[in-house]
Design an enzyme around this catalytic site. Sequence first.
Site, PDB file in Angstrom:
ATOM      1  N   GLY A  19     -15.183  54.906 -52.904  1.00  0.00           N
ATOM      2  CA  GLY A  19     -13.946  55.620 -53.172  1.00  0.00           C
ATOM      3  C   GLY A  19     -13.539  56.462 -51.971  1.00  0.00           C
ATOM      4  O   GLY A  19     -14.366  56.817 -51.124  1.00  0.00           O
ATOM      5  N   CYS A  20     -12.268  56.801 -51.911  1.00  0.00           N
ATOM      6  CA  CYS A  20     -11.758  57.552 -50.754  1.00  0.00           C
ATOM      7  C   CYS A  20     -12.332  58.967 -50.704  1.00  0.00           C
ATOM      8  O   CYS A  20     -12.854  59.396 -49.673  1.00  0.00           O
ATOM      9  CB  CYS A  20     -10.233  57.587 -50.773  1.00  0.00           C
TER      10      CYS A  20
END
Length: 318
Positions: free
Chosen positions: A122-123
């Site tokens: 995930g970012c």
Amino acid sequence: MAKGSIPSVYIDGESGTTGLQIIERLQGRADINLRSLPPELRKDPAAKRDIFAEVDVVILCLPDDAAKEATTLAASLNAQAPRLLDASTAHRVNPDWVYGVPELAPGQAAKIAAARRVTNPGCYPTGGILLLRPLVDAGLLPKDYPVTVNAVSGYSGGGKAMIAAYEGEGAPAFELYGLGLEHKHLPELQHFSGLTRRPIFVPSVGDFRQGMLVSIPLHLDLLAGSPAPEALHEALAAHYQGSEYVRVLPPETNGKLEPEALNDTNLIELRVFGNAKRGQAVLVARLDNLGKGASGAAVQNLDLMLGLNAGSQMGKAA
């Protein structure tokens, strides 16, 4: 072993934000055969099964439930099953999948290269984990430290609905969200940072398309040996020495940092802002939420999986 002379890749969910960005980063690459289906066949089970059987890697840019269904479809192909690179959150803490952060620890890139199933990070966790994990591994940050992660992202990370809201009218200039403290990125953030205490994560979105800042405040007297801020910097620098995409930089002298400077790259910058007199520090990561936080990371992982060294790929530093 590749199914053809040039490795072939299919993006399941190519019309979404991450899928489109991956396509943009792969365009013009002569070392990858990027396959596609006509729009009317992209949800057709038979057509998907056929193309899954024909390609070397399928990149899943799908909602979690659809990613799980696609994984089951791939497994049903047995010897013809493609390798999978999943950009959803469906498998990020699944021990049967390899976590796609090559810089996580020594040997992680080799694990990605050999894996049949890789889960793209995930970012937000990318920034948090790359800041925290080296300090935990170095024994500077106790595993049970009460970590708080604050982060702001451009609105492109929120999907089509958020993009439409911000590029239309009525969206706020800035807002906190996830205040129920159950954000879907928390499990991977805790697990791969090496923390035993669940961190508090407060995400936010601003009125800019892409870019991200992830910040983690620390009380130095609660760390092992009460280290100076410089010791935290040195631990990060030692961990990422020689890294292609992770840069450990000194803090900005004006005490400011904006989120968009790394847009359209696959870089991430890590800094330690500190006040030794006050015994406090703030760890900060800056990245493109669509780059190292999504599609750039996917291409980096894809190259590892296929044994390619695409130094000219979009997303590398200019």
